[in-house]
Design an enzyme around this catalytic site. Structure first.
Site, mmCIF file in Angstrom:
data_model
loop_
_atom_site.group_PDB
_atom_site.id
_atom_site.type_symbol
_atom_site.label_atom_id
_atom_site.label_comp_id
_atom_site.label_asym_id
_atom_site.label_seq_id
_atom_site.Cartn_x
_atom_site.Cartn_y
_atom_site.Cartn_z
ATOM 1 N N CYS A 97 34.362 71.161 44.119
ATOM 2 C CA CYS A 97 35.821 71.195 44.193
ATOM 3 C C CYS A 97 36.399 72.607 44.048
ATOM 4 O O CYS A 97 37.298 72.991 44.805
ATOM 5 C CB CYS A 97 36.432 70.264 43.157
ATOM 6 S SG CYS A 97 36.024 70.644 41.427
ATOM 7 N N HIS A 148 38.186 68.608 37.360
ATOM 8 C CA HIS A 148 38.279 68.525 38.816
ATOM 9 C C HIS A 148 39.552 69.229 39.277
ATOM 10 O O HIS A 148 40.552 69.245 38.568
ATOM 11 C CB HIS A 148 38.308 67.051 39.247
ATOM 12 C CG HIS A 148 38.191 66.850 40.719
ATOM 13 N ND1 HIS A 148 37.044 67.144 41.426
ATOM 14 C CD2 HIS A 148 39.088 66.379 41.638
ATOM 15 C CE1 HIS A 148 37.229 66.855 42.709
ATOM 16 N NE2 HIS A 148 38.465 66.394 42.859
ATOM 17 N N HIS A 160 40.908 67.791 48.333
ATOM 18 C CA HIS A 160 39.893 68.094 47.316
ATOM 19 C C HIS A 160 38.520 67.696 47.825
ATOM 20 O O HIS A 160 38.381 67.082 48.898
ATOM 21 C CB HIS A 160 40.206 67.355 46.008
ATOM 22 C CG HIS A 160 40.100 65.859 46.104
ATOM 23 N ND1 HIS A 160 39.322 65.116 45.251
ATOM 24 C CD2 HIS A 160 40.674 64.955 46.953
ATOM 25 C CE1 HIS A 160 39.429 63.834 45.549
ATOM 26 N NE2 HIS A 160 40.235 63.704 46.582
#
Length: 203
Positions: A97, A148, A160
């Protein structure tokens, strides 16, 4: 005598200016001017780099619509969609990510972000979820050892690298992401981000 003293002061000022890299870094940070890596260094890291801004006048205020930010992010989605998630990955063979955010911001905005989520969450200024705009970084704290990150695209969606489905667009109001939402950051002001789209596209 006075002339000699004046010349001496001028010499001291020039020398002190050349030996103040920390002060120059502070100026760069104030205006969000990234220290973009050279193509040689970038090649060794196996990633592409957008063109280096030519002069500081390229960053003068212009009437650039923030809508170009959303379009640039959707273009990045088309470029990366389906790329599998690989922890530590940085290429189209597999990416995580935070590395995706690095690529997206370099390619779309000629702006280099730090490598890790822990560093990226310190970038720019914090913004409320209700004030999210395209180009804002959104952070989550899901179960497990890693946080994240994604980038808000607009209309409730963010881009993402999903650990289960790879690079994709997801909705912030999805039950899972809503539950683990942490915070959002604006790396640079939107006017400047929009200007950077133009810089990146000129390359």
């Amino acid at each position: 005598m006075l002339r000699r003293t004046a010349m001496g002061l001028a010499l001291v000022m020039v020398m002190s200016g050349c030996s103040a890299p920390v002060k120059q870094q502070q100026v760069n940070a104030q205006y969000s001017l990234p220290l973009v890596k050279s193509p040689t260094v970038a090649a060794s890291e196996n990633r592409s780099v957008a063109p280096v801004p030519r002069t500081i006048r390229d960053f003068r205020l212009q009437n650039v619509s923030p809508a170009v930010i959303r379009k640039a992010l959707l273009d990045e989605h088309e470029r990366w969609v389906g790329t599998p998630y690989v922890l530590g990955g940085t290429t189209r063979n597999g990416i995580d990510c935070s590395a995706l955010m690095q690529h997206v911001f370099v390619e779309a905005f000629a702006l280099e972000l730090p490598r890790t989520t822990e560093e990226q969450v310190l970038e720019g200024s914090r913004v409320a979820e209700s004030s999210l705009k395209a180009g804002d970084l959104v952070f989550f704290r899901p179960p497990g050892p890693y946080n994240h990150v994604g980038v808000y695209v607009g209309d409730g969606y963010f881009l993402h690298a999903s650990s289960s489905q790879g690079v994709k667009l997801s909705r912030l109001d999805n039950v899972y992401w809503k539950r683990y939402y942490w915070q959002a950051r604006r790396p640079v002001e939107r006017t400047q981000l929009a200007q950077r789209v133009m810089l990146a596209s000129e390359g």
